[in-house]
Design an enzyme around this catalytic site. Structure first.
Site, PDB file in Angstrom:
ATOM      1  N   HIS A 160       0.830  -1.204   0.000  1.00 55.54           N
ATOM      2  CA  HIS A 160       0.000   0.000   0.000  1.00 55.54           C
ATOM      3  C   HIS A 160       0.869   1.261   0.000  1.00 55.54           C
ATOM      4  CE1 HIS A 160      -3.180  -2.582   2.187  1.00 55.54           C
ATOM      5  NE2 HIS A 160      -3.719  -2.232   1.040  1.00 55.54           N
ATOM      6  N   CYS A 247      -1.960  -0.194   9.930  1.00 52.15           N
ATOM      7  CA  CYS A 247      -2.989  -1.153   9.480  1.00 52.15           C
ATOM      8  C   CYS A 247      -3.858  -1.696  10.601  1.00 52.15           C
ATOM      9  CB  CYS A 247      -2.360  -2.393   8.851  1.00 52.15           C
ATOM     10  SG  CYS A 247      -0.900  -2.117   7.945  1.00 52.15           S
TER      11      CYS A 247
HETATM   12  C1  CIR Z   1      -3.438  -7.995   2.982  1.00 52.25           C
HETATM   13  O1  CIR Z   1      -2.683  -8.461   2.121  1.00 52.25           O
HETATM   14  O2  CIR Z   1      -4.482  -7.409   2.692  1.00 52.25           O
HETATM   15  C2  CIR Z   1      -3.079  -8.177   4.439  1.00 52.25           C
HETATM   16  N1  CIR Z   1      -2.394  -9.406   4.614  1.00 52.25           N
HETATM   17  C3  CIR Z   1      -2.225  -7.026   4.914  1.00 52.25           C
HETATM   18  C4  CIR Z   1      -2.934  -5.711   4.925  1.00 52.25           C
HETATM   19  C5  CIR Z   1      -2.092  -4.628   5.489  1.00 52.25           C
HETATM   20  N2  CIR Z   1      -2.828  -3.425   5.589  1.00 52.25           N
HETATM   21  C6  CIR Z   1      -2.321  -2.200   5.486  1.00 52.25           C
HETATM   22  O3  CIR Z   1      -1.147  -2.044   5.164  1.00 52.25           O
HETATM   23  N3  CIR Z   1      -3.122  -1.166   5.663  1.00 52.25           N
END
Ligand code: CIR
Length: 252
Positions: A160, A247
């Site tokens: 992201h 996150c």
């Molecule tokens: C994903 O791939 O969606 C999750 N394993 C990790 C999400 C991390 N979120 C973020 O950086 N806001």
């Protein structure tokens, strides 16, 4: 001043979530301990934390940040780019709906909260594998009436936008070398993470404290000079699933 945060505890099947890091399987018990410490630190900086229980149908559910973009005026419920994560917004929508006016990103738009960095009235929206131009357009349109100005940025690396850039004080961004030259950020002071420490870019500046991922000593030394108390948090098990400190909470 942030008064409240929503978090969700990682469940027993946390390791079944999406990750690009093959070969590094998270230790669930350790992830749960790291999550508890994260919530405790949020409380210590004056935040009421609403800790949701694990949602076993969503192994990535602890990464709640991706489910919404919150401003003081409006909560925009996202439409996560990964189809396995779409349903995560349901419960978040009903919680946020009690607290703030809400709007939604609609198909064919996709948008993950991790791709949205709001600093002052600037909204930086990363175009990534999860957030498409239509999702970015809808968010920009929803926030424009409140005086927010959106800019899109192609996410060059990492999952992201906020994997590579976060705000670390009123006027300073911590970012990767790559992004530091991007014209979108030129009005901010830009600090580049130390070589080999790009994972340190995902910091959380909150209530005049700076939460930084543990294990990046050179970047931490630089951040110590900013003036806010710096608190290092071990987030190793979340990193194995491509997640970081921002996150793990929705802040309002
Ligand atoms: C994903 O791939 O969606 C999750 N394993 C990790 C999400 C991390 N979120 C973020 O950086 N806001």
């Amino acid at each position: 001043m942030i008064r409240m945060a929503i978090t969700r505890r990682p469940g027993a099947n946390f390791a079944d979530g999406i990750t690009t890091r093959t070969g590094s399987i998270p230790d669930i018990a350790l992830a749960q301990r790291q999550h508890e410490i994260y919530c405790r630190i949020l409380r210590e900086v004056g935040i009421e934390v609403l800790e949701l229980p694990p949602a076993l149908e969503f192994p990535d559910g602890c990464f709640v940040e991706d489910t919404a973009v919150i401003t003081p005026e409006l909560a925009v419920i996202s439409r996560p780019g990964a189809t396995s994560r779409r349903g995560e917004t349901r419960e978040i929508r009903s919680i946020l709906g009690e607290i703030r006016p809400t709007a939604e990103i609609r198909s064919p738009g996709t948008l993950d909260g991790g791709d949205v960095l709001i600093a002052h009235r600037e909204v930086f929206i990363g175009l990534s594998g999860r957030t498409n131009t239509e999702g970015a357009r809808q968010l920009a349109e929803l926030l424009a009436p409140m005086g927010y100005r959106a800019k899109t940025i192609s996410v060059p690396e990492g999952l992201h936008l906020k994997s590579s850039v976060t705000q670390v004080d009123e006027n300073t961004l911590l970012l990767t070398d790559n992004l530091s030259r991007h014209p979108a950020f030129r009005d901010f002071r830009r600090w580049v993470a130390a070589p080999g420490e790009t994972c340190a870019c995902n910091c959380l500046w909150i209530n005049d404290h700076l939460l930084v991922p543990d294990g990046f000593p050179e970047t931490r030394r630089r951040l110590d000079r900013l003036g806010s108390p710096v608190i290092a948090i071990d987030s190793s098990e979340f990193r194995k699933m491509d997640g970081g400190l921002t996150c793990l909470s929705l802040r309002l």
